[in-house]
Design a protein around this motif. Sequence first.
Motif, PDB file in Angstrom:
ATOM      1  N   TYR A   1       0.822  -1.211   0.000  1.00 28.55           N
ATOM      2  CA  TYR A   1       0.000   0.000   0.000  1.00 28.55           C
ATOM      3  C   TYR A   1       0.855   1.260   0.000  1.00 28.55           C
ATOM      4  CZ  TYR A   1      -3.589  -3.320   1.551  1.00 28.55           C
ATOM      5  OH  TYR A   1      -4.437  -4.383   1.649  1.00 28.55           O
ATOM      6  N   TRP A   2       0.370   2.278  -0.749  1.00 27.96           N
ATOM      7  CA  TRP A   2       1.033   3.583  -0.767  1.00 27.96           C
ATOM      8  C   TRP A   2      -0.007   4.692  -0.752  1.00 27.96           C
ATOM      9  CZ3 TRP A   2       6.368   4.603  -1.232  1.00 27.96           C
ATOM     10  CH2 TRP A   2       7.161   3.471  -1.377  1.00 27.96           C
ATOM     11  N   THR A   3       0.412   5.846  -0.269  1.00 24.92           N
ATOM     12  CA  THR A   3      -0.426   7.043  -0.372  1.00 24.92           C
ATOM     13  C   THR A   3       0.359   8.095  -1.147  1.00 24.92           C
ATOM     14  OG1 THR A   3      -1.532   6.614   1.726  1.00 24.92           O
ATOM     15  CG2 THR A   3      -1.625   8.857   0.884  1.00 24.92           C
ATOM     16  N   LEU A   4      -0.223   8.573  -2.235  1.00 26.06           N
ATOM     17  CA  LEU A   4       0.437   9.588  -3.049  1.00 26.06           C
ATOM     18  C   LEU A   4       0.433  10.925  -2.320  1.00 26.06           C
ATOM     19  CD1 LEU A   4      -1.055   8.731  -6.554  1.00 26.06           C
ATOM     20  CD2 LEU A   4       1.010   7.819  -5.471  1.00 26.06           C
ATOM     21  N   ALA A   5       1.235  11.842  -2.834  1.00 24.60           N
ATOM     22  CA  ALA A   5       1.356  13.150  -2.198  1.00 24.60           C
ATOM     23  C   ALA A   5       0.030  13.892  -2.156  1.00 24.60           C
ATOM     24  CB  ALA A   5       2.407  13.989  -2.923  1.00 24.60           C
ATOM     25  N   ASP A   6      -0.856  13.598  -3.099  1.00 24.60           N
ATOM     26  CA  ASP A   6      -2.159  14.283  -3.102  1.00 24.60           C
ATOM     27  C   ASP A   6      -3.184  13.574  -2.228  1.00 24.60           C
ATOM     28  OD1 ASP A   6      -2.727  12.019  -4.541  1.00 24.60           O
ATOM     29  OD2 ASP A   6      -3.361  13.051  -6.373  1.00 24.60           O
ATOM     30  N   GLY A   7      -2.750  12.534  -1.509  1.00 26.59           N
ATOM     31  CA  GLY A   7      -3.645  11.826  -0.610  1.00 26.59           C
ATOM     32  C   GLY A   7      -4.333  10.620  -1.222  1.00 26.59           C
ATOM     33  N   THR A   8      -4.096  10.346  -2.504  1.00 34.82           N
ATOM     34  CA  THR A   8      -4.709   9.204  -3.175  1.00 34.82           C
ATOM     35  C   THR A   8      -4.051   7.902  -2.724  1.00 34.82           C
ATOM     36  OG1 THR A   8      -5.167  10.549  -5.126  1.00 34.82           O
ATOM     37  CG2 THR A   8      -5.265   8.158  -5.401  1.00 34.82           C
ATOM     38  N   SER A   9      -4.845   6.939  -2.327  1.00 38.54           N
ATOM     39  CA  SER A   9      -4.320   5.636  -1.916  1.00 38.54           C
ATOM     40  C   SER A   9      -4.251   4.704  -3.118  1.00 38.54           C
ATOM     41  CB  SER A   9      -5.211   5.014  -0.831  1.00 38.54           C
ATOM     42  OG  SER A   9      -5.193   5.795   0.340  1.00 38.54           O
ATOM     43  N   VAL A  10      -3.160   4.000  -3.244  1.00 39.53           N
ATOM     44  CA  VAL A  10      -2.998   3.022  -4.320  1.00 39.53           C
ATOM     45  C   VAL A  10      -2.460   1.727  -3.739  1.00 39.53           C
ATOM     46  CG1 VAL A  10      -2.599   4.745  -6.119  1.00 39.53           C
ATOM     47  CG2 VAL A  10      -0.655   3.814  -4.846  1.00 39.53           C
ATOM     48  N   GLU A  11      -2.667   0.651  -4.474  1.00 36.81           N
ATOM     49  CA  GLU A  11      -2.108  -0.642  -4.123  1.00 36.81           C
ATOM     50  C   GLU A  11      -1.202  -1.087  -5.260  1.00 36.81           C
ATOM     51  OE1 GLU A  11      -5.348  -3.255  -3.187  1.00 36.81           O
ATOM     52  OE2 GLU A  11      -5.969  -2.080  -1.443  1.00 36.81           O
ATOM     53  N   ILE A  12       0.032  -1.463  -4.938  1.00 35.14           N
ATOM     54  CA  ILE A  12       1.043  -1.800  -5.934  1.00 35.14           C
ATOM     55  C   ILE A  12       1.217  -3.309  -5.968  1.00 35.14           C
ATOM     56  CG2 ILE A  12       3.443  -1.492  -6.636  1.00 35.14           C
ATOM     57  CD1 ILE A  12       3.419   1.177  -5.204  1.00 35.14           C
ATOM     58  N   LEU A  13       0.922  -3.897  -7.110  1.00 32.65           N
ATOM     59  CA  LEU A  13       1.014  -5.346  -7.320  1.00 32.65           C
ATOM     60  C   LEU A  13       2.306  -5.664  -8.056  1.00 32.65           C
ATOM     61  CD1 LEU A  13      -0.266  -8.256  -7.413  1.00 32.65           C
ATOM     62  CD2 LEU A  13      -1.284  -7.535  -9.611  1.00 32.65           C
ATOM     63  N   ASP A  14       3.000  -6.717  -7.615  1.00 30.94           N
ATOM     64  CA  ASP A  14       4.235  -7.084  -8.305  1.00 30.94           C
ATOM     65  C   ASP A  14       4.444  -8.600  -8.322  1.00 30.94           C
ATOM     66  OD1 ASP A  14       4.856  -7.310  -5.575  1.00 30.94           O
ATOM     67  OD2 ASP A  14       5.867  -5.387  -5.567  1.00 30.94           O
ATOM     68  N   PHE A  15       5.211  -9.019  -9.324  1.00 29.14           N
ATOM     69  CA  PHE A  15       5.681 -10.402  -9.443  1.00 29.14           C
ATOM     70  C   PHE A  15       7.197 -10.349  -9.607  1.00 29.14           C
ATOM     71  CE2 PHE A  15       1.298 -10.947 -10.711  1.00 29.14           C
ATOM     72  CZ  PHE A  15       0.961 -12.237 -10.329  1.00 29.14           C
ATOM     73  N   ILE A  16       7.933 -11.218  -8.893  1.00 27.39           N
ATOM     74  CA  ILE A  16       9.372 -11.329  -9.084  1.00 27.39           C
ATOM     75  C   ILE A  16       9.738 -12.788  -9.303  1.00 27.39           C
ATOM     76  CG2 ILE A  16       9.861  -9.307  -7.647  1.00 27.39           C
ATOM     77  CD1 ILE A  16      10.879 -11.251  -5.495  1.00 27.39           C
ATOM     78  N   ASP A  17      10.842 -13.002 -10.001  1.00 25.13           N
ATOM     79  CA  ASP A  17      11.364 -14.352 -10.200  1.00 25.13           C
ATOM     80  C   ASP A  17      12.183 -14.744  -8.971  1.00 25.13           C
ATOM     81  OD1 ASP A  17      12.071 -16.686 -12.030  1.00 25.13           O
ATOM     82  OD2 ASP A  17      14.056 -15.938 -11.485  1.00 25.13           O
ATOM     83  N   ASP A  18      11.852 -15.870  -8.353  1.00 22.78           N
ATOM     84  CA  ASP A  18      12.503 -16.267  -7.108  1.00 22.78           C
ATOM     85  C   ASP A  18      13.983 -16.551  -7.301  1.00 22.78           C
ATOM     86  OD1 ASP A  18      11.755 -17.411  -4.172  1.00 22.78           O
ATOM     87  OD2 ASP A  18      13.309 -18.670  -5.070  1.00 22.78           O
TER      88      ASP A  18
ATOM     89  N   HIS B   1      -2.780   0.216  -8.643  1.00 21.05           N
ATOM     90  CA  HIS B   1      -4.217   0.139  -8.870  1.00 21.05           C
ATOM     91  C   HIS B   1      -4.950   0.803  -7.704  1.00 21.05           C
ATOM     92  CE1 HIS B   1      -3.335  -3.054 -11.864  1.00 21.05           C
ATOM     93  NE2 HIS B   1      -2.407  -3.400 -10.983  1.00 21.05           N
ATOM     94  N   PRO B   2      -6.148   1.304  -7.963  1.00 20.82           N
ATOM     95  CA  PRO B   2      -6.960   1.791  -6.841  1.00 20.82           C
ATOM     96  C   PRO B   2      -7.208   0.695  -5.816  1.00 20.82           C
ATOM     97  CG  PRO B   2      -7.877   2.530  -8.928  1.00 20.82           C
ATOM     98  CD  PRO B   2      -6.810   1.534  -9.261  1.00 20.82           C
ATOM     99  N   LYS B   3      -7.386  -0.543  -6.310  1.00 22.07           N
ATOM    100  CA  LYS B   3      -7.548  -1.703  -5.436  1.00 22.07           C
ATOM    101  C   LYS B   3      -7.154  -2.955  -6.207  1.00 22.07           C
ATOM    102  CE  LYS B   3     -10.903  -4.139  -2.512  1.00 22.07           C
ATOM    103  NZ  LYS B   3      -9.996  -4.099  -1.328  1.00 22.07           N
ATOM    104  N   VAL B   4      -6.356  -3.814  -5.577  1.00 20.36           N
ATOM    105  CA  VAL B   4      -5.960  -5.072  -6.203  1.00 20.36           C
ATOM    106  C   VAL B   4      -7.060  -6.101  -5.942  1.00 20.36           C
ATOM    107  CG1 VAL B   4      -4.328  -6.983  -6.175  1.00 20.36           C
ATOM    108  CG2 VAL B   4      -3.493  -4.625  -6.043  1.00 20.36           C
TER     109      VAL B   4
ATOM    110  N   VAL C   1      -5.213  -9.511 -10.399  1.00 15.49           N
ATOM    111  CA  VAL C   1      -4.115 -10.460 -10.248  1.00 15.49           C
ATOM    112  C   VAL C   1      -4.045 -11.407 -11.446  1.00 15.49           C
ATOM    113  CG1 VAL C   1      -3.241 -12.394  -8.877  1.00 15.49           C
ATOM    114  CG2 VAL C   1      -4.113 -10.350  -7.729  1.00 15.49           C
ATOM    115  N   VAL C   2      -5.202 -11.911 -11.878  1.00 14.97           N
ATOM    116  CA  VAL C   2      -5.236 -12.826 -13.024  1.00 14.97           C
ATOM    117  C   VAL C   2      -4.728 -12.134 -14.282  1.00 14.97           C
ATOM    118  CG1 VAL C   2      -6.782 -14.068 -14.589  1.00 14.97           C
ATOM    119  CG2 VAL C   2      -7.044 -14.318 -12.118  1.00 14.97           C
TER     120      VAL C   2
END
Length: 267
Positions: free
Chosen positions: A145-162, A173-176, A181-182
């Motif tokens: 979760y992050w909050t932008l400087a203007d107060g907007t909340s976002v959710e950051i989705l990521d995939f990494i190779d193990d 995204h506004p919400k994951v 995810v799919v």
Amino acid sequence: MSKNKVIVLAVLEGGMSKSEAARRYGVGRQWVHELLARYAAEGDAGLEPRSRRPRTNPQATGHVVRERILALRTELTTKGLDAGAETIAAHLEREGLAPPARSTIHRILRAAGTVVPEPHKRPRSSQRRFTAAQPNEMWQSDFTYWTLADGTSVEILDFIDDHSRYLLHLTAHPKVTGSVVVEAFLGTAQDHGLPASTLTDNGLVYTTRLAGGRGGRNAFETLIASLGITQKNGRPSHPQTQGKIERFHQTLKNGSRTSLRPTRSRT
């Protein structure tokens, strides 16, 4: 009595010439001359073996780079940003300075007392590291979760190779949701190929196994099963299982621009 003292006494008290002493004791005439000069200047102490360590080291880190390393450590720490050897090396490169090895940077920081020792920390040799043996053997996924400087909340989705810790996907995204995810998984698979397995926490967008069996499989579970991919989930309240992606989130937040203000981390 040392061999050096014997050579000196053979000349001074035994009457040998420097050349004779050199032949007798299997050394060079110049060495005999140096021993006599040392003995005359320092006495017996001058005949002791001396260090062969060079007086200068052409590979030693220069004063300018060393001072900049310490300054960067202070600057980054004050701003609350990551100030490790890797980050400092990256800043040196951007400034046009050739960075020394990461281990050298760490030694400089330790020598200056800027690294707090952790005597109770387990040695790395005692730790068991679990890493996939090949690329695409396993992907880790999570969101934070992050909050932008203007107060907007976002959710950051990521995939990494193990295996390589290579960042395969990163979107905000506004919400994951399950469909997000799919869609992200399919797009990432199109770019990098399918993984043999996935590793996530027990969030409902990834699995319903902790939901008491209500509703059956979700969209992500159904997709993974249909593709013959092994789905793995960490133990509840044990984020260390997904340690690589948790560490990536920490790096992401520490290295962010000041226009982003982190709030809470999903664990």
